[in-house]
Design a protein around this motif. Structure first.
Motif, PDB file in Angstrom:
ATOM      1  N   ASN A   6      78.547 -30.296  23.164  1.00 44.86           N
ATOM      2  CA  ASN A   6      77.301 -30.722  23.653  1.00 44.86           C
ATOM      3  C   ASN A   6      75.938 -30.249  22.519  1.00 44.86           C
ATOM      4  O   ASN A   6      74.839 -30.419  23.067  1.00 44.86           O
ATOM      5  CB  ASN A   6      77.015 -29.939  25.078  1.00 44.86           C
ATOM      6  CG  ASN A   6      75.721 -30.822  25.728  1.00 44.86           C
ATOM      7  OD1 ASN A   6      75.265 -31.810  25.402  1.00 44.86           O
ATOM      8  ND2 ASN A   6      75.092 -30.124  26.588  1.00 44.86           N
ATOM      9  N   THR A  60      74.557 -36.160  28.711  1.00 44.26           N
ATOM     10  CA  THR A  60      73.916 -35.134  28.936  1.00 44.26           C
ATOM     11  C   THR A  60      72.402 -35.233  29.345  1.00 44.26           C
ATOM     12  O   THR A  60      71.761 -36.026  29.264  1.00 44.26           O
ATOM     13  CB  THR A  60      73.889 -34.223  27.651  1.00 44.26           C
ATOM     14  OG1 THR A  60      73.476 -33.012  27.758  1.00 44.26           O
ATOM     15  CG2 THR A  60      72.978 -34.790  26.470  1.00 44.26           C
ATOM     16  N   PHE A  88      76.567 -31.619  31.395  1.00 43.54           N
ATOM     17  CA  PHE A  88      77.217 -32.319  30.347  1.00 43.54           C
ATOM     18  C   PHE A  88      78.609 -32.932  30.866  1.00 43.54           C
ATOM     19  O   PHE A  88      79.267 -32.315  31.329  1.00 43.54           O
ATOM     20  CB  PHE A  88      77.390 -31.445  29.209  1.00 43.54           C
ATOM     21  CG  PHE A  88      78.425 -32.335  27.953  1.00 43.54           C
ATOM     22  CD1 PHE A  88      77.665 -33.396  27.386  1.00 43.54           C
ATOM     23  CD2 PHE A  88      79.716 -31.900  27.720  1.00 43.54           C
ATOM     24  CE1 PHE A  88      78.377 -33.851  26.227  1.00 43.54           C
ATOM     25  CE2 PHE A  88      80.457 -32.570  26.794  1.00 43.54           C
ATOM     26  CZ  PHE A  88      79.974 -33.487  26.158  1.00 43.54           C
TER      27      PHE A  88
END
Length: 750
Positions: free
Chosen positions: A130, A310, A335
């Motif tokens: 992420n 996300t 996420f």
């Protein structure tokens, strides 16, 4: 090493001795554009959690502006490493891999932790998957080298990277940009900032980034391969003034990426004898490096696919209480990731399988920090705070086509949940001993709790069937704590010369591997003795270090030149290293403590404004990062071997020329970087892949009519098309670095 450094060290010392006022460690493109004839511009940073001039901040750091990112065509953090001293940022298959001064970590699973913290507007982003998203409406990026255990906390033994986005302002403004380049690259971005009355301002930003795969398919299938991108991102921010002393900043953001996760090739694309465990680098054209020619004998690859999303919501509250200011920073982030990929899976020198893997997972995190910092110009300044972080993950890995070694069609890792909880109290104070001398002391106490409940399953089909399938529990929990501290002093040699020294400690939490301890019940999961492992195998200890650093930041030549010098030495204990291994006939991803490691080095960089139209940048790093005590298998010693991605020296030079004619302005720039060779290790295989010395050149050309609201920029990166592997794993998969990239961008601002 001391003998080899004698001349460079004396040279650096001479440069520092001749220097006058301080400057920033990394000149940004905005400063290049705005530099006036009277010298270099200052940069305001928040590296110590309060605003200060970078030239007066006693930390080795680099600052890149949003303008610099646009001028270079940089869209993700992984593309920035060649502009940062002693930093590797690699776009690995499992997320962003950060290496600072030779310190890194390769456990990207939901039970692992990085060695460098990645933050977005001060919010810690836990998962590497992420971290490598679009850089959206960025004001600046601050890269702090060295342990930041006091103000930033755990998992900062290597350093910290903070991406800081623009906040709403009380000015009506807008910007838009479009870009096109090779690999069918198409990009677009936009920003609108609107003041709504005297108390409220809103800011919206969007971006789209698409390009085709860098890789070629030589497997004999019609499938496309990875290292492609289809990103969309958006952020909405609101700043509300609450009277004259308080303000609230809210941010909501979201992003998606549709891509192919087949982003790797065989290590044979770079090394001869890789199958036999004795890899030797060989020369080859970029097209060969980027072609996946592996044809598995046991399976036909499928078309890979991946989707990630996300989202986050965050709040910053500031309240000026007079003698002190109260700060609150909090966020909730989520996420999600789903993909199908085709692995290269080397079991033995004579057996390499193709393996298809499905993955589905979700990670959520909450973080809160309450901090108070003194105001005023008195001799004492201080700040203190409380921090809380909570992470929850659930995931399912399913591997197919491993029947040759595990005798079942499906081999899976269902996990629900994996949790991490961290709590900390911290404080730091600085006392002005004299008008020139300041002393700093800081401390932080952190407790970490980790737990995981899951299994390793051997299945006849894609869904577990208790009647026909077997399951081996993965259940563990661990709690670790650590007190980290920092002592430092800084001194103004003159109004123009700033020196500092510090002693600091860092800490990364301990953790656990796959498995469970036989005959125990953990998290409600019973572990049969027959499948149990030892506690020494299951758990690994926290990673700690002590750092000694001294530096100088200076400006001279009538504020037209700068030099920044840092020397450092680390003593690491229980360095955490991760990799794949076969344990009791079962493939597992394990982390072990590497014993003791030593890191020492020197960094020198700066800028010379030779004329109002000519600017030079330079950089030199020296690094000796090696194991002093480590045996990967308990028999062979790696003492003296280099840590990963730790070249002994790197030299960088840059030049920018501005030309004005007929109401037009041209800016041409070139940046060159030469890195010594370095290694990427696979301790579980007792192998180090050695990458030779390599040079890289970037260039840009910008045109703008004087006074116009628009400009056009052309850029090229990696003009020599030299490609090295970003990562190599124990199964023989290698992720190639980015090839030659070029593009043209049109920007408009109002």
């Amino acid at each position: 090493m001391q003998h080899r450094w004698t001349r460079p060290t004396l040279l650096a010392g001479l440069v520092a001795a001749l220097c006058s006022p301080a400057t920033h460690a990394q000149t940004t493109a905005r400063n290049v554009a705005n530099a006036a004839d009277d010298g270099l511009q200052e940069v305001v940073v928040t590296a110590q959690r309060t605003t200060s001039l970078e030239s007066k901040t006693p930390i080795a750091m680099s600052v890149l502006s949003g303008d610099a990112l646009r001028a270079g065509g940089f869209d993700t953090p992984a593309e920035l490493a060649k502009r940062l001293p002693n930093v590797h940022l690699d776009g690995a298959a499992d997320g962003l891999k950060i290496t600072i001064r030779g310190v890194s970590n390769s456990d990207a699973t939901d039970k692992g932790d990085p060695s460098a913290a990645f933050l977005l507007d001060g919010i810690y982003i836990a998962r590497p998957q992420n971290q490598n998203g679009l850089l959206l409406d960025v004001d600046r990026i601050e890269v702090l080298r060295g342990p930041q255990g006091t103000l930033y906390g755990r998992n900062t033994t290597a350093g910290a990277i903070n991406v800081i986005s623009h906040a709403p302002t009380r000015k009506l403004e807008a910007a838009a940009g479009i870009e096109a380049g090779n690999y069918n690259s198409r990009k677009a971005s936009g920003m609108l900032n609107v003041p709504v009355g005297d108390a409220l301002a809103l800011r919206a930003a969007v971006a789209v980034d698409r390009h085709d795969s860098y890789l070629r398919n030589g497997q004999g299938t019609p499938h496309t391969l990875g290292q492609d991108r289809d990103n969309q991102a958006a952020r909405l921010s609101a700043r509300l003034a609450l009277g004259t002393t308080a303000s609230l900043l809210l941010r909501v953001d979201g992003a998606t990426n549709d891509y192919d996760p087949d982003s790797f090739v065989s290590d044979n694309n770079f090394f001869r004898n890789a199958d036999s465990g004795n890899p030797v680098w060989y020369g080859a054209p970029a097209s060969a490096r980027l072609t996946n020619t592996f044809r598995p004998v046991n399976v036909v690859p499928e078309q890979g696919w991946g989707h990630s999303s996300t989202s986050g919501v965050g709040a910053e509250f500031t309240w000026d209480l007079g003698p002190a200011t109260l700060y609150y920073l909090g966020a909730h982030r989520r996420f999600g990731l789903d993909f199908l990929t085709n692995y290269i899976y080397r079991v033995a020198p004579v057996l390499t399988l193709g393996v298809r893997q499905n993955f589905s997972g979700v990670q959520e995190q909450d973080s809160h920090e309450l901090r108070v910092a003194t105001n005023g110009t008195g001799p004492l300044s201080a700040q203190a705070g409380l921090y809380y972080f909570d992470e929850r993950s659930r995931s399912s890995y399913t591997f197919r086509d491993l029947a040759a070694i595990v005798r079942v069609p499906y081999y899976a890792f269902p996990t629900d949940p994996t949790t991490a909880n961290s709590r900390a109290a911290f404080g730091q104070l600085t006392y002005r001993v004299t008008e020139r001398l300041r002393a700093t002391a800081g401390a932080r106490y952190t407790t970490d709790e980790k737990a995981r409940r899951g299994a390793t399953t051997f299945q006849q089909g894609p869904v577990f069937n208790a009647a026909t399938d077997l399951a081996s529990p993965n259940a563990a929990s661990i709690e670790t704590d650590k007190r980290t501290w920092r002592l430092g002093a800084d001194y103004d040699l003159t109004q123009a010369t700033f020196v500092y020294a510090s002693v600091a400690t860092g800490y990364k939490a301990g953790g656990f591997n796959d498995g469970c301890i036989g005959g125990t019940v953990t998290l409600g999961v019973a572990c049969p003795a027959i499948v149990g492992v030892s506690a020494d195998y299951l758990y690994y200890r926290p990673e700690t270090l002590r750092s000694y650093e001294a530096g100088a930041k200076a400006r001279f030549w009538d504020k037209r030149a700068s030099a920044n010098l840092a020397v450092f030495k680390y003593d690491y204990t229980n360095l955490q290293l991760s990799g794949n291994a076969i344990v009791n006939g079962t493939p597992r991803f394990i982390t072990t403590n590497a014993g003791v490691a030593s890191v020492k080095g020197l960094e020198l960089d700066g800028t010379v404004q030779a004329t109002p139209d000519d600017r030079f940048t330079y950089g030199l790093t020296l690094l000796d990062a090696h194991y002093t005590s480590y045996s990967p298998d308990g028999v062979h010693s790696w003492a003296g071997r280099k840590l990963d991605r730790a070249p002994s020296h790197v030299l960088s030079l840059g030049y920018e020329r501005r030309v004005r004619f007929a109401n037009q302005e041209l800016r041409a720039g070139v940046n060159a970087r030469r890195s010594a060779g370095y290694a990427i290790g696979v301790p579980s295989k007792l192998v180090q892949y050695r990458i030779p010395a390599m040079a890289n050149v970037d260039a840009s050309l910008a045109w703008r009519p004087v006074g116009a609201a628009w400009n056009v920029t052309a850029y090229g990166r990696n003009l020599g098309n030299r490609i090295a592997p970003s990562t190599v794993d124990s199964f023989g998969m290698s992720v190639p670095g980015e090839p030659r990239r070029y593009g043209v961008r049109l920007d408009y601002s109002y």
